[in-house]
Scaffold this active site. Structure first.
Site, PDB file in Angstrom:
ATOM      1  N   THR A   1       0.836  -0.836   0.266  1.00  0.00           N
ATOM      2  CA  THR A   1      -0.007  -0.498   0.207  1.00  0.00           C
ATOM      3  C   THR A   1       0.703   1.260   0.042  1.00  0.00           C
ATOM      4  O   THR A   1       2.101   0.914   0.563  1.00  0.00           O
ATOM      5  CB  THR A   1      -1.016   0.276   1.086  1.00  0.00           C
ATOM      6  OG1 THR A   1      -0.147   0.415   2.014  1.00  0.00           O
ATOM      7  CG2 THR A   1      -1.965  -0.950   1.625  1.00  0.00           C
TER       8      THR A   1
ATOM      9  N   ASP B   1      -4.204   5.573   2.395  1.00  0.00           N
ATOM     10  CA  ASP B   1      -3.780   6.440   3.576  1.00  0.00           C
ATOM     11  C   ASP B   1      -4.642   5.581   4.910  1.00  0.00           C
ATOM     12  O   ASP B   1      -5.812   6.317   5.195  1.00  0.00           O
ATOM     13  CB  ASP B   1      -4.799   8.206   3.355  1.00  0.00           C
ATOM     14  CG  ASP B   1      -4.149   8.913   4.239  1.00  0.00           C
ATOM     15  OD1 ASP B   1      -3.226   8.651   5.665  1.00  0.00           O
ATOM     16  OD2 ASP B   1      -3.810  10.119   4.473  1.00  0.00           O
TER      17      ASP B   1
ATOM     18  N   ASN C   1       4.154  -0.746   8.565  1.00  0.00           N
ATOM     19  CA  ASN C   1       5.485   0.248   8.504  1.00  0.00           C
ATOM     20  C   ASN C   1       4.985   1.785   8.064  1.00  0.00           C
ATOM     21  O   ASN C   1       6.256   2.796   8.220  1.00  0.00           O
ATOM     22  CB  ASN C   1       6.253  -0.184   7.392  1.00  0.00           C
ATOM     23  CG  ASN C   1       7.282   0.236   6.548  1.00  0.00           C
ATOM     24  OD1 ASN C   1       8.069   0.723   7.507  1.00  0.00           O
ATOM     25  ND2 ASN C   1       6.967   1.227   5.267  1.00  0.00           N
TER      26      ASN C   1
ATOM     27  N   SER D   1       8.384   0.122  15.393  1.00  0.00           N
ATOM     28  CA  SER D   1       8.555   0.689  15.903  1.00  0.00           C
ATOM     29  C   SER D   1       9.810   1.506  15.981  1.00  0.00           C
ATOM     30  O   SER D   1       9.928   2.354  14.850  1.00  0.00           O
ATOM     31  CB  SER D   1       8.352   0.591  17.181  1.00  0.00           C
ATOM     32  OG  SER D   1       8.406   1.546  18.715  1.00  0.00           O
TER      33      SER D   1
ATOM     34  N   TYR E   1       7.175  12.664  18.067  1.00  0.00           N
ATOM     35  CA  TYR E   1       7.646  11.409  17.533  1.00  0.00           C
ATOM     36  C   TYR E   1       7.771  10.220  18.648  1.00  0.00           C
ATOM     37  O   TYR E   1       6.925   9.107  18.221  1.00  0.00           O
ATOM     38  CB  TYR E   1       8.644  12.212  16.759  1.00  0.00           C
ATOM     39  CG  TYR E   1       9.190  10.448  15.610  1.00  0.00           C
ATOM     40  CD1 TYR E   1       8.297  10.054  14.986  1.00  0.00           C
ATOM     41  CD2 TYR E   1      10.756   9.281  16.461  1.00  0.00           C
ATOM     42  CE1 TYR E   1       8.787   8.746  13.853  1.00  0.00           C
ATOM     43  CE2 TYR E   1      10.999   8.458  16.295  1.00  0.00           C
ATOM     44  CZ  TYR E   1      10.043   7.590  14.791  1.00  0.00           C
ATOM     45  OH  TYR E   1      10.284   7.001  13.532  1.00  0.00           O
TER      46      TYR E   1
ATOM     47  N   LYS F   1       5.494   6.758  19.072  1.00  0.00           N
ATOM     48  CA  LYS F   1       6.507   5.085  19.300  1.00  0.00           C
ATOM     49  C   LYS F   1       6.362   4.539  20.727  1.00  0.00           C
ATOM     50  O   LYS F   1       5.684   3.398  20.801  1.00  0.00           O
ATOM     51  CB  LYS F   1       8.212   5.299  18.376  1.00  0.00           C
ATOM     52  CG  LYS F   1       7.537   5.795  17.047  1.00  0.00           C
ATOM     53  CD  LYS F   1       7.414   4.969  15.971  1.00  0.00           C
ATOM     54  CE  LYS F   1       7.442   5.374  14.708  1.00  0.00           C
ATOM     55  NZ  LYS F   1       6.879   4.068  13.741  1.00  0.00           N
TER      56      LYS F   1
ATOM     57  N   THR G   1      18.281   6.600   5.380  1.00  0.00           N
ATOM     58  CA  THR G   1      16.268   6.649   4.691  1.00  0.00           C
ATOM     59  C   THR G   1      15.806   8.228   3.887  1.00  0.00           C
ATOM     60  O   THR G   1      16.450   8.910   4.557  1.00  0.00           O
ATOM     61  CB  THR G   1      14.903   5.856   5.137  1.00  0.00           C
ATOM     62  OG1 THR G   1      14.963   6.250   6.545  1.00  0.00           O
ATOM     63  CG2 THR G   1      15.777   4.296   5.058  1.00  0.00           C
TER      64      THR G   1
END
Length: 272
Positions: free
Chosen positions: A32, A56, A83, A134, A148, A152, A183
């Site tokens: 997705t 979404d 993810n 996580s 953030y 998590k 990333t």
């Protein structure tokens, strides 16, 4: 034996890397992304083994529909990899209401909705594995990423509880806790709170403490993820990268020392 794996946030980064690795070895993948065109290369290369879905994750109804479509298409869902998510940089005071609500909607609630949607299917099958992506900062707090971190921490709490509730149905839960990786998580996909000059010193010190060695190579995570998916007895938690373990160990040792120091006060507060 080939598995059917549903993975969110597959347009780039970890999601795309893992999706392609799974497809390469013959698994069936439901991938997705908010922009489904980002999956065109995988569709062209792997054909019917991949089901691309526009999603979404903050849209609960769309998440349920995507899970149902995946089940109807492939007949089962063996693994869900939650993810999808993004980073939010800024001090706690700098973080606006919209910043905070948006990241919780994606990183926590989006994960929760997909988890809830897949559970009836896995219970009926008598097996399943839900992998929650996580972070090491779901276990320890660091500056500049406070909200953030909170998203998590929430993922950690709900997933640890969930593991105790669904084990009897043959469903395993794993929290994957990466340290920093090279990333796009900290790049164009990240969000930044409006800066306040009062926190420039905190940010400068934080970024000065980072080094290139602290950022892992994303492709190096693939063997660990494949081993995790193939495990008959997967762990509740799995670090990715060499920095997670020492950071958490140091932090938890410090916590225990402080709790020990205040233990007498805590015990007396029990009242009997």
């Amino acid at each position: 034996m080939a598995k059917t794996i549903f993975i969110t946030g597959a347009s780039r980064g970890f999601g795309k890397l893992w999706a392609e690795a799974l497809l390469q070895r013959g698994d069936k993948v439901i991938a997705t992304a908010r922009d489904i065109k980002s999956l065109d290369d995988l569709v062209k290369k792997y054909g019917n083994n991949i089901l691309p879905l526009q999603l979404d994750v903050v849209d609960r109804a769309a998440g349920y529909a995507a899970i149902q479509k995946a089940k109807e298409h492939f007949g089962s869902i063996d693994v869900l990899i939650n993810n999808a998510g993004y980073g939010l940089f800024g001090s706690v005071e700098e973080t606006s209401e919209q910043d905070a609500r948006s990241i919780m909607e994606t990183n926590f609630f989006g994960l929760l909705w997909l988890t809830q949607a897949v559970l009836p299917i896995m219970r009926a099958q008598g097996h399943g594995h839900i992998i929650q992506v996580s972070s090491v900062v779901g276990l320890i707090g660091i500056p500049v990423l406070g909200v953030y971190n909170a998203s998590k921490f929430a993922v950690e709490g709900v997933s640890e509880t969930l593991a105790t509730e669904v084990k009897g149905f043959g469903i395993n839960i794993t929290l994957v806790e990466p340290n920093s990786y090279s990333t796009d998580w900290g790049g164009s996909s990240a969000s930044h709170a409006a800066a306040m000059p009062e926190y420039e010193g905190v940010k400068t010190a934080f970024y000065a403490a980072l080094s290139d060695d602290m950022f892992g190579i994303p492709e190096a995570t693939t063997p660990a993820m494949l081993k995790l998916i193939d495990s008959n007895n997967p762990p509740l938690r799995l670090f990715l990268g060499k920095y997670s373990y020492p950071l958490v160990k140091q932090n938890y040792e410090s916590r225990m020392a402080e709790w020990d120091t205040w233990k007498e006060v805590a015990d007396k507060a029990h009242g009997k």
